[in-house]
Design a protein around this motif. Structure first.
Motif, PDB file in Angstrom:
ATOM      1  N   LYS A 155       1.270   6.863  -6.773  1.00 58.59           N
ATOM      2  CA  LYS A 155       0.119   7.694  -7.140  1.00 58.59           C
ATOM      3  C   LYS A 155       0.383   9.159  -6.822  1.00 58.59           C
ATOM      4  O   LYS A 155       0.020  10.061  -7.604  1.00 58.59           O
ATOM      5  CB  LYS A 155      -1.130   7.203  -6.404  1.00 58.59           C
ATOM      6  N   LYS A 210       0.869  -4.517 -11.355  1.00 64.66           N
ATOM      7  CA  LYS A 210       0.296  -5.354 -10.298  1.00 64.66           C
ATOM      8  C   LYS A 210       0.586  -6.846 -10.444  1.00 64.66           C
ATOM      9  O   LYS A 210       0.361  -7.602  -9.483  1.00 64.66           O
ATOM     10  CB  LYS A 210      -1.217  -5.122 -10.220  1.00 64.66           C
ATOM     11  N   GLU A 214       2.213   1.745  -3.577  1.00 65.77           N
ATOM     12  CA  GLU A 214       1.142   2.208  -4.465  1.00 65.77           C
ATOM     13  C   GLU A 214       0.801   3.676  -4.209  1.00 65.77           C
ATOM     14  O   GLU A 214       0.637   4.468  -5.155  1.00 65.77           O
ATOM     15  CB  GLU A 214      -0.092   1.335  -4.285  1.00 65.77           C
ATOM     16  N   ASN A 269       3.183  -4.737  -5.105  1.00 63.18           N
ATOM     17  CA  ASN A 269       3.411  -3.292  -5.154  1.00 63.18           C
ATOM     18  C   ASN A 269       2.139  -2.498  -4.849  1.00 63.18           C
ATOM     19  O   ASN A 269       2.107  -1.292  -5.095  1.00 63.18           O
ATOM     20  CB  ASN A 269       3.895  -2.896  -6.549  1.00 63.18           C
ATOM     21  N   TYR A 270       1.120  -3.153  -4.357  1.00 63.35           N
ATOM     22  CA  TYR A 270      -0.147  -2.489  -4.079  1.00 63.35           C
ATOM     23  C   TYR A 270      -0.770  -3.122  -2.838  1.00 63.35           C
ATOM     24  O   TYR A 270      -0.320  -4.176  -2.373  1.00 63.35           O
ATOM     25  CB  TYR A 270      -1.106  -2.606  -5.271  1.00 63.35           C
ATOM     26  N   TYR A 271      -1.805  -2.495  -2.317  1.00 60.02           N
ATOM     27  CA  TYR A 271      -2.470  -3.034  -1.133  1.00 60.02           C
ATOM     28  C   TYR A 271      -3.354  -4.204  -1.541  1.00 60.02           C
ATOM     29  O   TYR A 271      -4.378  -4.023  -2.212  1.00 60.02           O
ATOM     30  CB  TYR A 271      -3.307  -1.963  -0.439  1.00 60.02           C
ATOM     31  N   GLY A 293       0.813  -1.212   0.000  1.00 63.55           N
ATOM     32  CA  GLY A 293       0.000   0.000   0.000  1.00 63.55           C
ATOM     33  C   GLY A 293       0.843   1.257   0.000  1.00 63.55           C
ATOM     34  O   GLY A 293       0.500   2.251  -0.658  1.00 63.55           O
ATOM     35  N   GLY A 316      -0.955  -0.701 -15.775  1.00 62.58           N
ATOM     36  CA  GLY A 316      -1.024  -1.396 -14.503  1.00 62.58           C
ATOM     37  C   GLY A 316      -0.751  -2.879 -14.618  1.00 62.58           C
ATOM     38  O   GLY A 316      -0.831  -3.608 -13.632  1.00 62.58           O
ATOM     39  N   ARG A 347       1.635   4.880 -11.691  1.00 69.06           N
ATOM     40  CA  ARG A 347       0.916   3.684 -11.258  1.00 69.06           C
ATOM     41  C   ARG A 347       1.928   2.581 -10.970  1.00 69.06           C
ATOM     42  O   ARG A 347       3.136   2.763 -11.185  1.00 69.06           O
ATOM     43  CB  ARG A 347      -0.067   3.228 -12.338  1.00 69.06           C
TER      44      ARG A 347
END
Length: 254
Positions: free
Chosen positions: A155, A163, A151, A183-185, A148, A210, A160
């Motif tokens: 942002k 994913k 990411e 790389n994201y929540y 998170g 993405g 971006r």
């Protein structure tokens, strides 16, 4: 892998040094007009000087000693004697290797030759975000919290994240548990980082896309919309405090 004694830590430090200095040497050696195949062969010679062996070749039979991706290529680019680097290219080199039974992984994007402000801003963002992500990791931290953070930082800078490419555990093999450090929540990932664990943390920071797609050669991943992606990666040991970064060349962030 979880480090259980000083001998294992030393083994991981030596493997980390081999890939870090190989990556630095390759970056310093790269020149416009050089083929990615020639650059890869140079990387092979540096790895061999340490007694190290190419991890992607050992593990997957990859058709190169290192992965070299250029411009819209995101990862796993195949080195070629017919692919020539140009001034201002966005180049990514990913070096992973085995040394005396220990495995380490290190990667970094850079702009070749003349300044390209658009590419350089992307590279700087990727590097800075990875530094922040690694600094946040310690025993008990949730894996998805680090994703998170990556990411959100991307942002905030107008970028971006890719994913479908993630960090991973490493140590006695190239890919170990935890198998996805995104790389994201990822709300479904309830895992945590644990003290003494060895992990490879990666950023994949994108101008727009993405997702990365295989381009038809069986290996190379790239964007479909012309987006550029910068990647940086370090192998670390999780501690109670600041992680031990095993893949800093001469102790310096590149």
């Amino acid at each position: 892998m979880s480090i259980s004694n000083q001998s294992e830590l030393l083994g991981m430090q030596q493997a980390g040094e081999a890939v870090a200095l190989t990556l630095k040497s390759m970056r310093d050696y790269a020149r416009p007009g050089m083929s990615t195949g020639e650059l890869d062969e140079f990387g092979r010679s540096v790895l061999e000087s340490f007694g190290a062996h190419s991890a992607p070749k050992l593990t997957y039979g990859f058709p190169g000693w290192t992965c070299i991706s250029v411009n819209q290529e995101v990862a796993h680019g195949i080195p070629s004697r017919s692919r020539f680097l140009r001034e201002g290219d966005l180049v990514n080199i990913d070096v992973s290797a085995e040394l005396n039974g220990f495995w380490a992984d290190n990667g970094g994007s850079f702009v070749l030759g003349a300044s390209n402000p658009t590419h350089q801003s992307l590279v700087d963002a990727s590097k800075t975000i990875l530094q922040k992500a690694i600094s946040s990791i310690r025993d008990g931290v949730k894996i998805n919290a680090v994703g998170g953070l990556i990411e959100a930082e991307a942002k905030r800078r107008g970028y971006r994240v890719i994913k479908n490419l993630t960090g991973h555990g490493i140590g006695r093999g190239l890919h170990e548990a935890p198998h996805s450090i995104a790389n994201y929540y990822d709300r479904l990932n309830r895992g945590k980082f644990h003290k003494n664990a060895v992990v490879a943390i990666e950023t994949f920071i994108s101008t727009k896309a993405g997702w990365a797609y295989e381009n038809g050669d069986g290996w190379t991943l790239q964007t479909r919309d012309g987006s550029y992606v910068a990647q940086h990666e370090h192998t670390i040991v999780v501690t109670d405090g600041e992680p031990i970064i095993l893949t800093l060349a001469n102790g310096i962030w590149e």
